[in-house]
Every structure is written in C-alpha cells, then in structure tokens.
Design an enzyme around this catalytic site. Structure first.
Site, mmCIF file in Angstrom:
data_model
loop_
_atom_site.group_PDB
_atom_site.id
_atom_site.type_symbol
_atom_site.label_atom_id
_atom_site.label_comp_id
_atom_site.label_asym_id
_atom_site.label_seq_id
_atom_site.Cartn_x
_atom_site.Cartn_y
_atom_site.Cartn_z
ATOM 1 N N ASN A 203 0.769 -1.241 0.000
ATOM 2 C CA ASN A 203 0.000 0.000 0.000
ATOM 3 C C ASN A 203 0.804 1.297 0.000
ATOM 4 O O ASN A 203 0.276 2.335 -0.411
ATOM 5 C CB ASN A 203 -0.934 0.023 1.213
ATOM 6 C CG ASN A 203 -1.918 -1.123 1.185
ATOM 7 O OD1 ASN A 203 -2.738 -1.204 0.290
ATOM 8 N ND2 ASN A 203 -1.824 -2.019 2.149
ATOM 9 N N TYR A 204 2.040 1.259 0.479
ATOM 10 C CA TYR A 204 2.771 2.517 0.659
ATOM 11 C C TYR A 204 4.086 2.604 -0.115
ATOM 12 O O TYR A 204 4.650 3.679 -0.236
ATOM 13 C CB TYR A 204 3.049 2.748 2.151
ATOM 14 C CG TYR A 204 1.793 2.957 2.951
ATOM 15 C CD1 TYR A 204 1.036 4.111 2.814
ATOM 16 C CD2 TYR A 204 1.346 1.989 3.835
ATOM 17 C CE1 TYR A 204 -0.129 4.303 3.532
ATOM 18 C CE2 TYR A 204 0.182 2.155 4.565
ATOM 19 C CZ TYR A 204 -0.554 3.324 4.403
ATOM 20 O OH TYR A 204 -1.708 3.493 5.112
#
Length: 542
Positions: A499-500
């Site tokens: 996600n990051y």
C-alpha cells in the site's frame, strides 16, 4: 450509501458480471451433537443453534475469555432465540458448548485428512465457481474480480480491544445487495426467491456489488482484482503523486515551519500536525462514532495521547506519543522535537482536559506514501551489497522494508506459531551442519586418494566438492532465513509493501542486482504490480 466508493477520472462504457456468490445455507447439527444449559441437554431452534455454533468454534480462542466479547455475543445471541429459549437461557456461564466444539474439531481433523479424490473434487468446484463468477467483462476486456464470495455469518472479532467484538455478523442475502452493471448487459440473477436491493448503472465507480454490514455499518464492495487495468492505473497515479511531492517537499517543509509562528491558531495547528505527519509518517486520522474502536491519527489526537517533557533521557523538548492507531495497534514513541513545535504544543494544551482534542481547530496520504517510499529507496541504497548472494540480498531488502514498517507502525503480536517454526528451522540447520561435517570428511578422504589415484577418483573428488558447496549454500539460506524470521516476528512487512511502497523501487532493485522478482512479489502481487514490472528499469529512482 453515504460512503460511496468513487474513483477520480474512472469511467467505463460496458460492464457485465454474474454477481456475488453467497455463503451456503446453514446445515443443522446431527442429533448426537447437543447444547447443555445448567447441566441439562437442550435442543435449540435453528437460528439460535447456528449462532451457538459460531461461539463453539471459537471456544478455545483467547477471544472467549474476554468479557466484552462474551457480553456482546450473549446479547446478540438472545435476539435470535425463541421467547421460550430466552426464558431459560439467562446466563452465559451456565452454557456448555463442549460437545459442539468437539464436533467441529473432529470435522476440522477430517478436512485435514481428506483423500486425494476429495481434494480434487473441491478444487474442481472452486475452479467452476471462479470460471462462472470470478470474471467480468469491462469495455470488451475480460477482467478478474477480486472477491466474488460474500463472507459467511459469524462473530465479529475486530483488532485490538474493539468495543464490538463478539457481535453477530448476520448472513448477507440478495435483498441486502446493490448490483452495479451496464444497462445493456445481462443483469445478474439473484438466488431463487430473492430480489436485489437495487440494480444501478453507474459508470463512474469500479465496484460491481455493494452492501452494508450490520456490525459497524460499513459499506462493503465487490471490486475488480488488483491486477486489473483500472486498478493498475490508480496505483500508478498514487505513486506518481507521491513522486511529485519530492519536487515540492522542501517548499512545503519551509512553509509549515514559517506557519509555526502564525498569529492564527488554526494555521499553527495545521503546521504542527503536518510536521508530525511528515516527520513520523502518522496517519491523518478521522472522527469516530461512539460505538467504533477508539483509534486515532494525528488530527484526532487528544490531550491524553501526548506527554510533554522539556528533558527526558538526556534529550530536550521530548513529546511522548501513546495511543491506539489503526486496527487498535498501540503507537508509542518518544520524539525529540524543535523548541518552537514544543512551545506550540504547550499552547495547544492550555486549559484543556485529557479528553479534549489536541488540534481542536482542524477537521481533518500522500506524505505517508512519500515517506515510506523514500525511506525504502534510501535504505536499499545504504544496505545493499552488490557482491552479496541472492539470499543475503533478500535479507538486506527485508531489513530496508522493515525500516518502513517500523516508521509506519505496522506492528503485530508475535505469531503463536513463531516458536515452533523457529525450533523446526533450528533443527534443519543442525541437520545441515552435520551433513556438511560428514561431507567435508569425505572430501578429505577423496583428496588423499585423488593425489595418487586415477582420473576416476579425481572426478569423484570434484563431484563431492560440488556437493559440499551446495550444502554450504543451503546452510547459508537457512541461517539467513532464521535471522530474517526472528527480526520479523513483531513487524508486518506486507502492509507497507502493498500500500505505501512504490513497487517500481523494488522492481528496479531486482533488475539492478539480479534478484528474481518472484523472490520479492508473489504471483498475486506480480499481477497487481504488472504496470510497475513493465515500466521500471534498473535506473528508476523514486
């Protein structure tokens, strides 16, 4: 549908699919499996029995030792009972689920010991469902659907000390579900006897079906698989936005530092909050209802979540953060800050009680995405040894990823299986070392023979040396695996990776240092990040 999932700039012309797969109907327990109340056998109505089985399946779990879990379960369970059952069953402590629990344990063991034929039948049925329900047609392309099966009913667990743990997640039926597809497509057929809640034709969203779950009132969606073209484009846009931040970050940091001196309190609070989001990669945070878990982010911090120390452990101007973050994971950090930030925090705390908002003038990801990705890039530059073996490089990669996970507070409890897993690994290492000792002894003997022997004996010696090299390589892999697994026991690497972290950083690193991409991303992740794998070369920099 207040929290409708819209995607900026997304528009499709044609969407067709079969709808979701619902959980199978409840099968009543056999006569031999019973429930006891206050020492007496008791036959339950079907609805009450089904919910009792949810609890029986979890009987040996830690959750059933928690008061809030038991209280919520008992309250919801009683709602499903007949009036006669409610009159009798008034105390959870008098309920005996042991026979039911043993029944499910026996079923679990039987499932583990299925024959090859049974496993094949289940596999074929799953493949049939995937073929029929697991794909949709969108603008002439066949795309995989991410989660076409609706979760079966059960007991809500939540994470950390969630206030709703133990509540009953009721069965989702077609009348709860909104379908989204093209007006010109073949509308999915609901199960016999049911109608859809609504059929919608909205080409500005990417969900295929939607419903509201009963415990937290959250909207749930059936979406396209992460590997789909639309999802890949959204992923790419997210990381490109974070990349663009790199060109503006110095200006932004300079601006918020100036705003620490602003005459307007709202501007000061915004500047200090932005400093923490930037410096500590804190989530922004949002308001919570009373019946939701009391988790917070930067903008929803309360006075009780920080302590200010002009001096602590040899450091000046220290802020101690202590709060429950996402998924009720505790965030604790002692941070040395600049004097002006400290003075502003003292000002924000004046005349406030513990439950008051720290940033009371703010109503609040790109910083989190940027800081996570730039940290990975910098850590890989720092830790990667070009001359290391592939297993050594993988450990170096995981250590870089671990630095990001620590920054983003992606902690976890030590898995229950960790100790057993480490024991098994240590045993494999012990056996491998014994094999190496034996092989080294054989090599020495063969070397002596080869000095005065024939070509055949020299060849046997060379073959044994190659075997020794392979064993040493295998031992190194096991030892690196042991180190990596132990260092990872309280850190969840997957969240940041998915996600990051800009996946192009990892792809470029793999290409530059000759590490197979499948060592970093599994097949599902490679499908999700296909755009990054195709796009990035070894010179890509975030």
């Amino acid at each position: 549908w207040e929290e409708e999932k819209r995607e900026d700039g997304v528009k499709w012309n044609f969407l067709e699919h079969k709808g979701p797969v619902f959980a199978p109907p409840y099968e009543p327990l056999p006569e031999s499996v019973y429930f006891e109340y206050d020492g007496r056998k008791m036959r339950l109505s079907q609805d009450a029995e089904e919910i009792a089985t949810f609890y029986a399946r979890m009987l040996e779990h830690d959750y059933t030792s928690k008061k809030i879990f038991n209280d919520n379960f008992f309250k919801d369970w009683r709602k499903s009972m007949t009036s006669k059952e409610r009159e009798v069953i008034t105390d959870l402590k008098k309920c005996n689920f042991r026979v039911m629990a043993a029944h499910f344990q026996k079923l679990s063991e039987a499932n583990k010991n299925r024959t090859k034929e049974e496993k094949l039948r289940i596999k074929e049925e799953n493949e049939r469902l995937i073929k029929e329900y697991g794909f949709c047609t969108i603008d002439g392309h066949k795309e995989k659907i991410g989660n076409f099966k609706i979760e079966p009913p059960g007991l809500f667990r939540g994470r950390g000390e969630h206030p709703k743990m133990g509540m009953v997640k009721r069965r989702v039926v077609a009348s709860d579900v909104m379908i989204n597809c093209s007006a010109k497509s073949e509308i999915p057929k609901p199960p016999p006897g049911f109608k859809w809640k609504e059929v919608r034709h909205d080409n500005t969203v990417t969900w295929l079906a939607s419903w509201v779950e009963n415990v937290q009132g959250q909207v749930k969606y059936i979406m396209l698989n992460p590997s789909s073209k639309l999802k890949g484009e959204k992923d790419w846009q997210k990381y490109e936005t974070a990349r663009r931040l790199d060109k503006q970050i110095d200006k932004i940091r300079s601006t918020y530092r100036e705003e620490w001196k602003s005459k307007e309190m709202r501007v000061r609070q915004r500047a200090v909050a932005l400093y923490f989001i930037d410096k500590l990669a804190l989530r922004a945070g949002n308001e919570k209802d009373e019946d939701q878990a009391d988790t917070v982010g930067c903008c929803s911090l309360r006075i009780e979540h920080i302590q200010l120390h002009k001096e602590l452990n040899g450091k000046e101007y220290v802020v101690v953060f202590d709060f429950l973050g996402k998924d009720s994971i505790r965030y604790y950090n002692e941070v040395e800050v600049e004097k002006r930030v400290f003075k502003n925090l003292e000002l924000f705390c004046e005349n406030k009680k513990d439950g008051d908002d720290l940033f009371d003038r703010l109503t609040a990801k790109v910083f989190r995405t940027y800081n996570a990705s730039i940290t990975l890039q910098n850590q890989l530059d720092l830790l990667t040894d070009p001359d290391a073996t592939v297993p050594e490089k993988l450990l170096q990669y995981n250590r870089a990823n671990r630095a990001v996970a620590i920054l983003c507070n992606h902690q976890r409890a030590v898995p229950k299986s960790h100790s057993k897993s480490m024991e098994n690994l240590k045993e494999k290492i012990r056996v491998k070392r014994e094999q190496i000792d034996d092989c080294e002894a054989e090599v020495k003997d063969l070397q002596k023979l080869a000095k005065r022997g024939s070509v055949k004996e020299k060849m046997a010696c060379d073959k044994k040396k190659k075997q020794l090299d392979r064993l040493k390589e295998q031992l190194q892999k096991l030892e690196l695996q042991e180190t990596d697994r132990d260092e990872n026991k309280t850190i969840a690497l997957g969240t940041s990776k998915l996600n990051y972290l800009d996946p192009r950083i990892s792809v470029a690193w793999c290409k530059k240092y000759n590490v197979p991409i499948e060592k970093i991303f599994n097949k599902t992740q490679r499908d999700k990040f296909r755009w990054a794998i195709d796009m990035a070369d070894e010179n890509y920099r975030f």
